[in-house]
Design a protein around this motif. Structure first.
Motif, PDB file in Angstrom:
ATOM      1  N   GLU A 106       7.067   3.741  -2.678  1.00 34.72           N
ATOM      2  CA  GLU A 106       6.088   4.721  -3.150  1.00 34.72           C
ATOM      3  C   GLU A 106       4.746   4.365  -2.544  1.00 34.72           C
ATOM      4  O   GLU A 106       4.493   3.199  -2.241  1.00 34.72           O
ATOM      5  CB  GLU A 106       5.999   4.760  -4.679  1.00 34.72           C
ATOM      6  CG  GLU A 106       5.404   3.522  -5.305  1.00 34.72           C
ATOM      7  CD  GLU A 106       5.183   3.669  -6.805  1.00 34.72           C
ATOM      8  OE1 GLU A 106       4.395   4.533  -7.209  1.00 34.72           O
ATOM      9  OE2 GLU A 106       5.814   2.900  -7.549  1.00 34.72           O
ATOM     10  N   PRO A 131       7.385   9.019  -3.586  1.00 37.14           N
ATOM     11  CA  PRO A 131       6.457   9.391  -4.647  1.00 37.14           C
ATOM     12  C   PRO A 131       5.046   8.976  -4.187  1.00 37.14           C
ATOM     13  O   PRO A 131       4.875   7.892  -3.622  1.00 37.14           O
ATOM     14  CB  PRO A 131       6.901   8.559  -5.849  1.00 37.14           C
ATOM     15  CG  PRO A 131       8.289   8.104  -5.532  1.00 37.14           C
ATOM     16  CD  PRO A 131       8.348   8.004  -4.033  1.00 37.14           C
ATOM     17  N   THR A 133       0.763   8.760  -5.050  1.00 35.48           N
ATOM     18  CA  THR A 133      -0.402   8.819  -5.924  1.00 35.48           C
ATOM     19  C   THR A 133      -1.625   8.906  -5.023  1.00 35.48           C
ATOM     20  O   THR A 133      -1.743   8.134  -4.063  1.00 35.48           O
ATOM     21  CB  THR A 133      -0.504   7.568  -6.820  1.00 35.48           C
ATOM     22  OG1 THR A 133       0.659   7.498  -7.643  1.00 35.48           O
ATOM     23  CG2 THR A 133      -1.744   7.611  -7.700  1.00 35.48           C
ATOM     24  N   GLU A 165      -1.672  17.938  -7.584  1.00 39.95           N
ATOM     25  CA  GLU A 165      -1.213  17.797  -8.972  1.00 39.95           C
ATOM     26  C   GLU A 165      -0.178  18.850  -9.337  1.00 39.95           C
ATOM     27  O   GLU A 165       0.729  18.594 -10.111  1.00 39.95           O
ATOM     28  CB  GLU A 165      -2.389  17.897  -9.953  1.00 39.95           C
ATOM     29  CG  GLU A 165      -3.096  16.613 -10.188  1.00 39.95           C
ATOM     30  CD  GLU A 165      -4.058  16.681 -11.357  1.00 39.95           C
ATOM     31  OE1 GLU A 165      -4.262  15.633 -11.969  1.00 39.95           O
ATOM     32  OE2 GLU A 165      -4.594  17.769 -11.662  1.00 39.95           O
ATOM     33  N   ALA A 169       1.810  15.384  -5.887  1.00 44.69           N
ATOM     34  CA  ALA A 169       1.448  13.986  -6.115  1.00 44.69           C
ATOM     35  C   ALA A 169       0.851  13.794  -7.494  1.00 44.69           C
ATOM     36  O   ALA A 169       0.450  14.751  -8.155  1.00 44.69           O
ATOM     37  CB  ALA A 169       0.434  13.541  -5.061  1.00 44.69           C
ATOM     38  N   THR A 170       0.785  12.546  -7.883  1.00 46.53           N
ATOM     39  CA  THR A 170       0.003  12.162  -9.050  1.00 46.53           C
ATOM     40  C   THR A 170      -1.412  11.925  -8.553  1.00 46.53           C
ATOM     41  O   THR A 170      -1.605  11.261  -7.524  1.00 46.53           O
ATOM     42  CB  THR A 170       0.572  10.860  -9.658  1.00 46.53           C
ATOM     43  OG1 THR A 170       1.921  11.101 -10.048  1.00 46.53           O
ATOM     44  CG2 THR A 170      -0.244  10.412 -10.852  1.00 46.53           C
ATOM     45  N   VAL A 171      -2.380  12.475  -9.230  1.00 46.86           N
ATOM     46  CA  VAL A 171      -3.780  12.281  -8.847  1.00 46.86           C
ATOM     47  C   VAL A 171      -4.462  11.498  -9.954  1.00 46.86           C
ATOM     48  O   VAL A 171      -4.380  11.880 -11.127  1.00 46.86           O
ATOM     49  CB  VAL A 171      -4.500  13.627  -8.599  1.00 46.86           C
ATOM     50  CG1 VAL A 171      -5.963  13.395  -8.232  1.00 46.86           C
ATOM     51  CG2 VAL A 171      -3.787  14.432  -7.510  1.00 46.86           C
ATOM     52  N   LYS A 172      -5.090  10.398  -9.566  1.00 43.43           N
ATOM     53  CA  LYS A 172      -5.785   9.541 -10.531  1.00 43.43           C
ATOM     54  C   LYS A 172      -7.157   9.170 -10.002  1.00 43.43           C
ATOM     55  O   LYS A 172      -7.372   9.163  -8.784  1.00 43.43           O
ATOM     56  CB  LYS A 172      -5.010   8.229 -10.758  1.00 43.43           C
ATOM     57  CG  LYS A 172      -3.700   8.359 -11.473  1.00 43.43           C
ATOM     58  CD  LYS A 172      -3.098   6.982 -11.694  1.00 43.43           C
ATOM     59  CE  LYS A 172      -1.826   7.092 -12.522  1.00 43.43           C
ATOM     60  NZ  LYS A 172      -1.278   5.765 -12.835  1.00 43.43           N
ATOM     61  N   ASP A 176      -8.767   4.703 -13.463  1.00 41.33           N
ATOM     62  CA  ASP A 176      -7.474   4.830 -14.156  1.00 41.33           C
ATOM     63  C   ASP A 176      -6.367   4.073 -13.425  1.00 41.33           C
ATOM     64  O   ASP A 176      -5.523   3.439 -14.054  1.00 41.33           O
ATOM     65  CB  ASP A 176      -7.081   6.306 -14.335  1.00 41.33           C
ATOM     66  CG  ASP A 176      -7.931   7.011 -15.366  1.00 41.33           C
ATOM     67  OD1 ASP A 176      -8.632   6.336 -16.156  1.00 41.33           O
ATOM     68  OD2 ASP A 176      -7.886   8.264 -15.384  1.00 41.33           O
ATOM     69  N   TYR A 177      -6.380   4.130 -12.113  1.00 38.53           N
ATOM     70  CA  TYR A 177      -5.371   3.422 -11.315  1.00 38.53           C
ATOM     71  C   TYR A 177      -5.481   1.915 -11.527  1.00 38.53           C
ATOM     72  O   TYR A 177      -4.475   1.238 -11.755  1.00 38.53           O
ATOM     73  CB  TYR A 177      -5.527   3.783  -9.848  1.00 38.53           C
ATOM     74  CG  TYR A 177      -4.650   2.976  -8.923  1.00 38.53           C
ATOM     75  CD1 TYR A 177      -3.281   3.209  -8.832  1.00 38.53           C
ATOM     76  CD2 TYR A 177      -5.194   1.940  -8.154  1.00 38.53           C
ATOM     77  CE1 TYR A 177      -2.471   2.470  -7.991  1.00 38.53           C
ATOM     78  CE2 TYR A 177      -4.387   1.194  -7.301  1.00 38.53           C
ATOM     79  CZ  TYR A 177      -3.032   1.454  -7.230  1.00 38.53           C
ATOM     80  OH  TYR A 177      -2.243   0.709  -6.389  1.00 38.53           O
TER      81      TYR A 177
END
Length: 180
Positions: A106, A131, A133, A165, A169-172, A176-177
């Protein structure tokens, strides 16, 4: 799942002193420093992408100061630098092979420009089954103009992140990451 950090095109050309300055690039680079440091401290492999055009090109010209990676996010000697000539960092490079060799399953993506190279690498990575981010506040872009309509950088950036999003992908945020 083994994670890798892909740092896309954080090059001098995008700084205020470069030929293609981005809105918010200094804040994005400051956040990138934190993410890269975290990766190094936790054993996450870091892959640096550097765009390079033919000599004499208007931007990212081979051998120019603008084509160099920003000193603040410079790779360490053991970190690969993948040189690309296209928007998509996977196209005609060994990025996929490097990720596979490091057993990366990932990826986390940071860098520039949101609406071009970040967009392309995220979509390509997802299409290859990774995956992804994206750390939105470690990315930057610029104002866009189309048929006389100017889209401010913040709105262009938000539109791309919203599309990620929605289905890619996951957006952070970096905060937060790093807290996770």
């Amino acid at each position: 799942m083994n994670r890798g950090l892909v740092v896309v095109d954080l090059q001098n050309e995008y700084l205020p002193t470069g030929k293609l300055p981005l809105t918010g690039i200094e804040a994005a680079a400051a956040n990138a420093i934190r993410v890269i440091s975290h990766a190094r401290d936790t054993g996450i492999p870091v892959f640096h992408i550097r765009h390079e055009s033919d000599e004499g090109a208007p931007v990212f010209s081979k051998g120019s100061t603008g084509a160099e990676i920003q000193p603040a996010v410079a790779p360490e000697s053991h970190e690969p630098v993948i040189v690309k000539k296209h928007i998509n960092a996977f196209r005609e490079t060994d990025l996929k092979q490097q990720l596979e060799a490091a057993n990366v399953q990932e990826i986390v993506v940071i860098g520039a420009m949101t609406h071009m190279c970040i967009d392309a690498v995220v979509r390509a990575a997802v299409d290859m089954g990774y995956p992804v981010t994206v750390l939105d506040d470690a990315c930057a872009t610029l104002d866009l103009t189309f048929r006389g309509v100017t889209v401010p950088a913040a709105q262009a950036h938000a539109a791309i992140m919203a599309a990620f999003e929605f289905g890619y992908a996951t957006v952070k945020s970096v905060e937060d990451y790093l807290a996770a």
